[in-house]
Design a protein around this motif. Sequence first.
Motif, PDB file in Angstrom:
ATOM      1  N   VAL A  89       0.835  -1.212   0.000  1.00 46.26           N
ATOM      2  CA  VAL A  89       0.000   0.000   0.000  1.00 46.26           C
ATOM      3  C   VAL A  89       0.857   1.243   0.000  1.00 46.26           C
ATOM      4  O   VAL A  89       0.591   2.232  -0.704  1.00 46.26           O
ATOM      5  CB  VAL A  89      -0.961  -0.028   1.199  1.00 46.26           C
ATOM      6  CG1 VAL A  89      -1.679   1.328   1.348  1.00 46.26           C
ATOM      7  CG2 VAL A  89      -1.988  -1.138   1.020  1.00 46.26           C
ATOM      8  N   LEU A  90       1.941   1.238   0.809  1.00 46.25           N
ATOM      9  CA  LEU A  90       2.837   2.400   0.842  1.00 46.25           C
ATOM     10  C   LEU A  90       3.462   2.659  -0.514  1.00 46.25           C
ATOM     11  O   LEU A  90       3.571   3.816  -0.980  1.00 46.25           O
ATOM     12  CB  LEU A  90       3.921   2.180   1.885  1.00 46.25           C
ATOM     13  CG  LEU A  90       3.502   2.309   3.358  1.00 46.25           C
ATOM     14  CD1 LEU A  90       4.687   2.012   4.260  1.00 46.25           C
ATOM     15  CD2 LEU A  90       2.968   3.706   3.657  1.00 46.25           C
TER      16      LEU A  90
ATOM     17  N   LEU B 116      -0.111  20.877  -0.669  1.00 44.46           N
ATOM     18  CA  LEU B 116       0.306  19.507  -0.974  1.00 44.46           C
ATOM     19  C   LEU B 116       1.389  19.043  -0.028  1.00 44.46           C
ATOM     20  O   LEU B 116       1.392  17.914   0.432  1.00 44.46           O
ATOM     21  CB  LEU B 116       0.796  19.451  -2.435  1.00 44.46           C
ATOM     22  CG  LEU B 116       1.192  18.064  -2.936  1.00 44.46           C
ATOM     23  CD1 LEU B 116       0.012  17.106  -2.877  1.00 44.46           C
ATOM     24  CD2 LEU B 116       1.711  18.171  -4.370  1.00 44.46           C
ATOM     25  N   ARG B 117       2.341  19.912   0.258  1.00 41.34           N
ATOM     26  CA  ARG B 117       3.398  19.516   1.196  1.00 41.34           C
ATOM     27  C   ARG B 117       2.828  19.207   2.575  1.00 41.34           C
ATOM     28  O   ARG B 117       3.252  18.264   3.249  1.00 41.34           O
ATOM     29  CB  ARG B 117       4.437  20.638   1.299  1.00 41.34           C
ATOM     30  CG  ARG B 117       5.310  20.791   0.063  1.00 41.34           C
ATOM     31  CD  ARG B 117       6.489  21.696   0.382  1.00 41.34           C
ATOM     32  NE  ARG B 117       7.216  22.051  -0.834  1.00 41.34           N
ATOM     33  CZ  ARG B 117       6.972  23.144  -1.552  1.00 41.34           C
ATOM     34  NH1 ARG B 117       6.035  23.998  -1.175  1.00 41.34           N
ATOM     35  NH2 ARG B 117       7.663  23.394  -2.643  1.00 41.34           N
ATOM     36  N   GLU B 118       1.868  20.039   2.976  1.00 43.13           N
ATOM     37  CA  GLU B 118       1.288  19.781   4.302  1.00 43.13           C
ATOM     38  C   GLU B 118       0.576  18.433   4.347  1.00 43.13           C
ATOM     39  O   GLU B 118       0.687  17.669   5.316  1.00 43.13           O
ATOM     40  CB  GLU B 118       0.302  20.897   4.646  1.00 43.13           C
ATOM     41  CG  GLU B 118       1.007  22.230   4.905  1.00 43.13           C
ATOM     42  CD  GLU B 118       0.003  23.345   5.182  1.00 43.13           C
ATOM     43  OE1 GLU B 118      -1.224  23.042   5.084  1.00 43.13           O
ATOM     44  OE2 GLU B 118       0.419  24.454   5.523  1.00 43.13           O
ATOM     45  N   SER B 119      -0.162  18.133   3.235  1.00 42.29           N
ATOM     46  CA  SER B 119      -0.849  16.833   3.214  1.00 42.29           C
ATOM     47  C   SER B 119       0.151  15.681   3.181  1.00 42.29           C
ATOM     48  O   SER B 119      -0.029  14.645   3.835  1.00 42.29           O
ATOM     49  CB  SER B 119      -1.784  16.762   2.001  1.00 42.29           C
ATOM     50  OG  SER B 119      -1.029  16.835   0.796  1.00 42.29           O
ATOM     51  N   GLN B 120       1.242  15.893   2.415  1.00 46.15           N
ATOM     52  CA  GLN B 120       2.269  14.839   2.388  1.00 46.15           C
ATOM     53  C   GLN B 120       2.927  14.664   3.748  1.00 46.15           C
ATOM     54  O   GLN B 120       3.233  13.544   4.184  1.00 46.15           O
ATOM     55  CB  GLN B 120       3.329  15.173   1.327  1.00 46.15           C
ATOM     56  CG  GLN B 120       2.839  15.051  -0.089  1.00 46.15           C
ATOM     57  CD  GLN B 120       3.891  15.466  -1.099  1.00 46.15           C
ATOM     58  OE1 GLN B 120       4.935  16.010  -0.710  1.00 46.15           O
ATOM     59  NE2 GLN B 120       3.604  15.251  -2.397  1.00 46.15           N
ATOM     60  N   GLN B 121       3.137  15.836   4.402  1.00 49.16           N
ATOM     61  CA  GLN B 121       3.749  15.741   5.723  1.00 49.16           C
ATOM     62  C   GLN B 121       2.849  14.995   6.695  1.00 49.16           C
ATOM     63  O   GLN B 121       3.312  14.137   7.483  1.00 49.16           O
ATOM     64  CB  GLN B 121       4.030  17.171   6.248  1.00 49.16           C
ATOM     65  CG  GLN B 121       4.855  17.169   7.531  1.00 49.16           C
ATOM     66  CD  GLN B 121       6.290  16.713   7.276  1.00 49.16           C
ATOM     67  OE1 GLN B 121       6.817  16.909   6.177  1.00 49.16           O
ATOM     68  NE2 GLN B 121       6.904  16.088   8.266  1.00 49.16           N
TER      69      GLN B 121
ATOM     70  N   ARG C 283       1.514   9.980   9.568  1.00 50.94           N
ATOM     71  CA  ARG C 283       0.644   8.834   9.822  1.00 50.94           C
ATOM     72  C   ARG C 283       1.354   7.521   9.523  1.00 50.94           C
ATOM     73  O   ARG C 283       1.240   6.532  10.262  1.00 50.94           O
ATOM     74  CB  ARG C 283      -0.610   8.972   8.955  1.00 50.94           C
ATOM     75  CG  ARG C 283      -1.678   7.918   9.283  1.00 50.94           C
ATOM     76  CD  ARG C 283      -2.902   8.180   8.429  1.00 50.94           C
ATOM     77  NE  ARG C 283      -2.576   7.993   7.011  1.00 50.94           N
ATOM     78  CZ  ARG C 283      -2.489   6.806   6.431  1.00 50.94           C
ATOM     79  NH1 ARG C 283      -2.686   5.709   7.137  1.00 50.94           N
ATOM     80  NH2 ARG C 283      -2.210   6.721   5.147  1.00 50.94           N
ATOM     81  N   LEU C 284       2.114   7.541   8.413  1.00 56.42           N
ATOM     82  CA  LEU C 284       2.852   6.315   8.068  1.00 56.42           C
ATOM     83  C   LEU C 284       3.912   5.990   9.107  1.00 56.42           C
ATOM     84  O   LEU C 284       4.143   4.815   9.451  1.00 56.42           O
ATOM     85  CB  LEU C 284       3.496   6.476   6.678  1.00 56.42           C
ATOM     86  CG  LEU C 284       2.516   6.523   5.505  1.00 56.42           C
ATOM     87  CD1 LEU C 284       3.267   6.819   4.212  1.00 56.42           C
ATOM     88  CD2 LEU C 284       1.765   5.212   5.388  1.00 56.42           C
ATOM     89  N   GLN C 285       4.584   7.027   9.630  1.00 60.01           N
ATOM     90  CA  GLN C 285       5.582   6.777  10.675  1.00 60.01           C
ATOM     91  C   GLN C 285       4.941   6.175  11.925  1.00 60.01           C
ATOM     92  O   GLN C 285       5.488   5.265  12.554  1.00 60.01           O
ATOM     93  CB  GLN C 285       6.301   8.095  11.023  1.00 60.01           C
ATOM     94  CG  GLN C 285       7.264   8.558   9.938  1.00 60.01           C
ATOM     95  CD  GLN C 285       7.902   9.894  10.276  1.00 60.01           C
ATOM     96  OE1 GLN C 285       7.485  10.565  11.237  1.00 60.01           O
ATOM     97  NE2 GLN C 285       8.890  10.308   9.474  1.00 60.01           N
ATOM     98  N   GLN C 286       3.745   6.692  12.248  1.00 61.30           N
ATOM     99  CA  GLN C 286       3.042   6.133  13.403  1.00 61.30           C
ATOM    100  C   GLN C 286       2.690   4.655  13.168  1.00 61.30           C
ATOM    101  O   GLN C 286       2.818   3.815  14.057  1.00 61.30           O
ATOM    102  CB  GLN C 286       1.774   6.944  13.679  1.00 61.30           C
ATOM    103  CG  GLN C 286       2.063   8.360  14.208  1.00 61.30           C
ATOM    104  CD  GLN C 286       0.796   9.177  14.359  1.00 61.30           C
ATOM    105  OE1 GLN C 286      -0.289   8.728  13.965  1.00 61.30           O
ATOM    106  NE2 GLN C 286       0.922  10.394  14.919  1.00 61.30           N
ATOM    107  N   GLN C 287       2.221   4.372  11.947  1.00 58.00           N
ATOM    108  CA  GLN C 287       1.914   2.970  11.636  1.00 58.00           C
ATOM    109  C   GLN C 287       3.168   2.096  11.702  1.00 58.00           C
ATOM    110  O   GLN C 287       3.128   0.955  12.190  1.00 58.00           O
ATOM    111  CB  GLN C 287       1.278   2.868  10.241  1.00 58.00           C
ATOM    112  CG  GLN C 287      -0.136   3.428  10.191  1.00 58.00           C
ATOM    113  CD  GLN C 287      -0.739   3.295   8.811  1.00 58.00           C
ATOM    114  OE1 GLN C 287      -0.078   2.841   7.876  1.00 58.00           O
ATOM    115  NE2 GLN C 287      -2.014   3.709   8.678  1.00 58.00           N
ATOM    116  N   VAL C 288       4.289   2.630  11.229  1.00 58.49           N
ATOM    117  CA  VAL C 288       5.550   1.867  11.295  1.00 58.49           C
ATOM    118  C   VAL C 288       5.937   1.621  12.737  1.00 58.49           C
ATOM    119  O   VAL C 288       6.375   0.512  13.123  1.00 58.49           O
ATOM    120  CB  VAL C 288       6.662   2.604  10.537  1.00 58.49           C
ATOM    121  CG1 VAL C 288       8.023   1.977  10.831  1.00 58.49           C
ATOM    122  CG2 VAL C 288       6.385   2.591   9.048  1.00 58.49           C
ATOM    123  N   GLU C 289       5.769   2.676  13.591  1.00 56.02           N
ATOM    124  CA  GLU C 289       6.089   2.478  15.015  1.00 56.02           C
ATOM    125  C   GLU C 289       5.188   1.419  15.646  1.00 56.02           C
ATOM    126  O   GLU C 289       5.642   0.592  16.449  1.00 56.02           O
ATOM    127  CB  GLU C 289       5.924   3.816  15.747  1.00 56.02           C
ATOM    128  CG  GLU C 289       7.018   4.832  15.380  1.00 56.02           C
ATOM    129  CD  GLU C 289       6.789   6.178  16.051  1.00 56.02           C
ATOM    130  OE1 GLU C 289       5.724   6.322  16.714  1.00 56.02           O
ATOM    131  OE2 GLU C 289       7.639   7.064  15.911  1.00 56.02           O
TER     132      GLU C 289
END
Length: 559
Positions: A262-263, A285-290, A295-301
């Motif tokens: 998915v990533l 766009l940068r803010e949404s990407q950030q 969110r992805l970092q949280q999922q990875v953690e």
Amino acid sequence: MTLRGRRGVAELLFLQSLLLTIKGELRLTGQPEPVVGLVGQQCVLPCRLQPAGSVADKLVEWTRADMDPTYVLIYRQRRLEPKEVNPSFKERMELFEQGPENGDMSLKLNYPKLSDTGTYTCKLVMDVSSQFSLEVPVVIGAVSEPQITLERSLDKLVFKCEARNWYPKPEMEWRDSKEQIVPHEDISPVQDDEYFSILSRITVEMWASDNYTCTVRQLDIRETRKTNFTVPEIYKKYVSLEIHLTNIVAVSSVVVVLFLVVLVIRAGRNRRRRTDETDGAGMPLRESQQSEITRLQQQVELQESEITRLQQVELQESEITRLQQVELQESEITRLQQQVELQESEITRLQQVELQESEITRLQQVELQESEITRLQQQVELQESEITRLQQVELQESEITRLQQVELQESEITRLQQVELQESEITRLRQQVELQESEITRLRQQVELQESEITRLQQQVELQESEITRLQQVELQESEITRLQQQVELQESEITRLHQQVELQESEITRLHQQVELQESEITRLGQQVELQESEITRLRQQVEPLQHESCSKVSADS
């Protein structure tokens, strides 16, 4: 046929077997099946005299024809004679302490070995013309308790059962808690020093049953040994936890892979969006990407924490495995300790047996020494009595020389009178012997008459049995059968009374025979005394004659 008629027939059959037993002669009895013994455990070879009677003063021999020397045990005149016995049986064979007194010649075999298997013969020698023998087959086997071990193969259980040092070769069987046979795989048996060791295993489902039984049996020696094994509950919990953790790890791996896919898809889409959007919309766009990256970092953690938790679960699983191995090792140590204790107790028992055997040997030597001392004392006493007798003879000779001729003649007359009395006593004893022999003849005739009476009664019983057989065909004649049964019972009591009279007369004959033998020995002894006294009288007469001549010459010289 009615119940009473059947009962009457059964009673008549019992009476017939009883009569056959009464008519039977002396015989040796044992058991119909071979004697089965185990290595190291005492077994008894049965041999009994029927009807029972003392054989303590007779000759009893136990032999085995396939060995040299063939003698296993010799019992003669109330004592064992170990000199001619085969060395392999010495100090291992014995009779019961009061057995010969009661007609029991059963042989006790101590510490049997596999080589003791064979056919033994019990022989009783009553006299030169009366001997009895009985063959007793013996089978010696060896057994041990089977041992079960547990192994695991994926989600299945593997049980192994091993039975060591059996003889003859046994058979093995597995059953579950429902007593159903479980198919097993036999592993090649091992034979070592005549003993057999067998091994088999079963593979079953994890939750098929909680308890399994391994049974080892040998039909030839009629021996069976069983061992039960119950699967520990903690082992099942550990296996279920392990399977659950394996499933969790597999699902987590799939989730991680899907998440990475998915990533990758999202990253490709974001890359395309960045190329299509204008520079004015760059900041949102940068803010949404950030935010998406956060969110992805949280999922990875979260995934990393889940992986850490799974690692901890794996560590717990390895700890549980280690604890289970420790429990198995502790149970194995406990089993080994029990085996060591059993072996130590067996060693202690064997040491006690060796001490007892050495004590018995020492006591036997002491008994031999005491018997030798007794024999020497008896010889000394005999020699002392002989010396005393010689001294008395010398004193008597000096007394005879000193006595006057009148005293010599009086002693001569007295001795002649004693000889006459002894001869009359011998005549009286001979008359008593003749009377007792006539009494014995009369008693024997009575015994023969009573035996003929017993034969007549037995013939009557047989006729009545045939009459009862005829009456059994008609149920209405049961009263006649009852009357005949009562007559049979009366005749049986009469036969029993006659047998008792015969036994009493036989005992009386035996007693009279013993009295006759004693009186004959007394007659022989008195005859010997008479001969000695006659020789003594002849010697004294020879001594008296010179004295008489001398006295006559003195009288003539004086006159």
